[in-house]
Design a protein around this motif. Sequence first.
Motif, mmCIF file in Angstrom:
data_model
loop_
_atom_site.group_PDB
_atom_site.id
_atom_site.type_symbol
_atom_site.label_atom_id
_atom_site.label_comp_id
_atom_site.label_asym_id
_atom_site.label_seq_id
_atom_site.Cartn_x
_atom_site.Cartn_y
_atom_site.Cartn_z
ATOM 1 N N THR A 106 -2.303 9.105 -4.685
ATOM 2 C CA THR A 106 -3.216 8.337 -3.837
ATOM 3 C C THR A 106 -2.599 8.132 -2.462
ATOM 4 O O THR A 106 -1.378 8.042 -2.324
ATOM 5 C CB THR A 106 -3.532 6.949 -4.441
ATOM 6 O OG1 THR A 106 -2.308 6.241 -4.643
ATOM 7 C CG2 THR A 106 -4.268 7.056 -5.744
ATOM 8 N N THR B 133 -12.459 11.121 0.141
ATOM 9 C CA THR B 133 -11.959 9.870 0.714
ATOM 10 C C THR B 133 -13.006 8.808 0.451
ATOM 11 O O THR B 133 -14.184 9.010 0.729
ATOM 12 C CB THR B 133 -11.713 10.020 2.230
ATOM 13 O OG1 THR B 133 -10.740 11.043 2.440
ATOM 14 C CG2 THR B 133 -11.221 8.722 2.832
ATOM 15 N N TYR C 217 -9.477 2.981 3.573
ATOM 16 C CA TYR C 217 -9.842 4.205 2.873
ATOM 17 C C TYR C 217 -8.742 4.589 1.900
ATOM 18 O O TYR C 217 -7.561 4.343 2.155
ATOM 19 C CB TYR C 217 -10.048 5.353 3.868
ATOM 20 C CG TYR C 217 -11.183 5.100 4.819
ATOM 21 C CD1 TYR C 217 -12.491 5.315 4.419
ATOM 22 C CD2 TYR C 217 -10.937 4.624 6.097
ATOM 23 C CE1 TYR C 217 -13.543 5.056 5.293
ATOM 24 C CE2 TYR C 217 -11.976 4.365 6.974
ATOM 25 C CZ TYR C 217 -13.283 4.586 6.558
ATOM 26 O OH TYR C 217 -14.321 4.330 7.421
ATOM 27 N N VAL C 218 -9.156 5.196 0.794
ATOM 28 C CA VAL C 218 -8.206 5.717 -0.180
ATOM 29 C C VAL C 218 -8.628 7.136 -0.527
ATOM 30 O O VAL C 218 -9.812 7.445 -0.611
ATOM 31 C CB VAL C 218 -8.124 4.836 -1.448
ATOM 32 C CG1 VAL C 218 -9.453 4.729 -2.164
ATOM 33 C CG2 VAL C 218 -7.043 5.326 -2.401
ATOM 34 N N SER D 280 1.466 4.605 -3.357
ATOM 35 C CA SER D 280 1.563 6.053 -3.223
ATOM 36 C C SER D 280 2.940 6.593 -3.598
ATOM 37 O O SER D 280 3.044 7.608 -4.268
ATOM 38 C CB SER D 280 1.259 6.470 -1.783
ATOM 39 O OG SER D 280 -0.043 6.086 -1.421
ATOM 40 N N TYR E 181 -3.440 5.522 0.755
ATOM 41 C CA TYR E 181 -4.225 4.412 1.278
ATOM 42 C C TYR E 181 -4.065 4.332 2.779
ATOM 43 O O TYR E 181 -2.961 4.490 3.305
ATOM 44 C CB TYR E 181 -3.758 3.087 0.665
ATOM 45 C CG TYR E 181 -4.186 2.918 -0.762
ATOM 46 C CD1 TYR E 181 -5.332 2.204 -1.082
ATOM 47 C CD2 TYR E 181 -3.464 3.488 -1.794
ATOM 48 C CE1 TYR E 181 -5.743 2.061 -2.395
ATOM 49 C CE2 TYR E 181 -3.862 3.339 -3.107
ATOM 50 C CZ TYR E 181 -4.996 2.631 -3.393
ATOM 51 O OH TYR E 181 -5.394 2.495 -4.701
ATOM 52 N N TYR F 123 0.813 -1.223 0.000
ATOM 53 C CA TYR F 123 0.000 0.000 0.000
ATOM 54 C C TYR F 123 0.848 1.275 0.000
ATOM 55 O O TYR F 123 0.515 2.217 -0.724
ATOM 56 C CB TYR F 123 -1.044 -0.034 1.123
ATOM 57 C CG TYR F 123 -2.114 -1.054 0.799
ATOM 58 C CD1 TYR F 123 -3.115 -0.768 -0.121
ATOM 59 C CD2 TYR F 123 -2.083 -2.328 1.340
ATOM 60 C CE1 TYR F 123 -4.068 -1.717 -0.466
ATOM 61 C CE2 TYR F 123 -3.032 -3.282 1.002
ATOM 62 C CZ TYR F 123 -4.015 -2.967 0.095
ATOM 63 O OH TYR F 123 -4.950 -3.912 -0.260
#
Length: 154
Positions: A65, A117, A106-107, A16, A67, A12
């Motif tokens: 992004t 979000t 959540y992203v 990003s 996460y 994750y």
Amino acid sequence: MSAAKTFIETYYPALSTSRSSLSSFYMPASTMPDGKPLPVIVYNGNIIPDPTSMQSLFQEQMPETRYEVQDYDSQVLNPHYVAEGAQGSAPSSGKNMTILVTVSGYVKYGEARSAATRGFSESIVLIPNPDVVGGRGKAGKEWLVQSQNFRLVV
């Protein structure tokens, strides 16, 4: 399960900050006996043909992004999996299984503080990396994605 935790703690953040490494999280592209591609990657209902395409999607089309994993669970799917390239018996490392990892969180897409979000849910099947299990000494991730289904939720 430490494999799931390690995967989540590396994958994750890479979405990003290390998008150029995304394809390394997946098993090499191959074909199942029925002609369907492996790994199976579905991103919000869209079939992604291979790991390189997934990496390109994030590098070229996705905004910034972030996460936030809220929860995850893991279960062994196949306790007797033998990685391609490994010997026919269970490896001494104990990595002779496939693991189902379910993730929710959540992203946030976009740089602005006002960016929306969204919740997400994801199911991932991890397999042992044959380069690590086979003892070829190649540095790399111990577990690779064989199947992934990501969905945005309300």
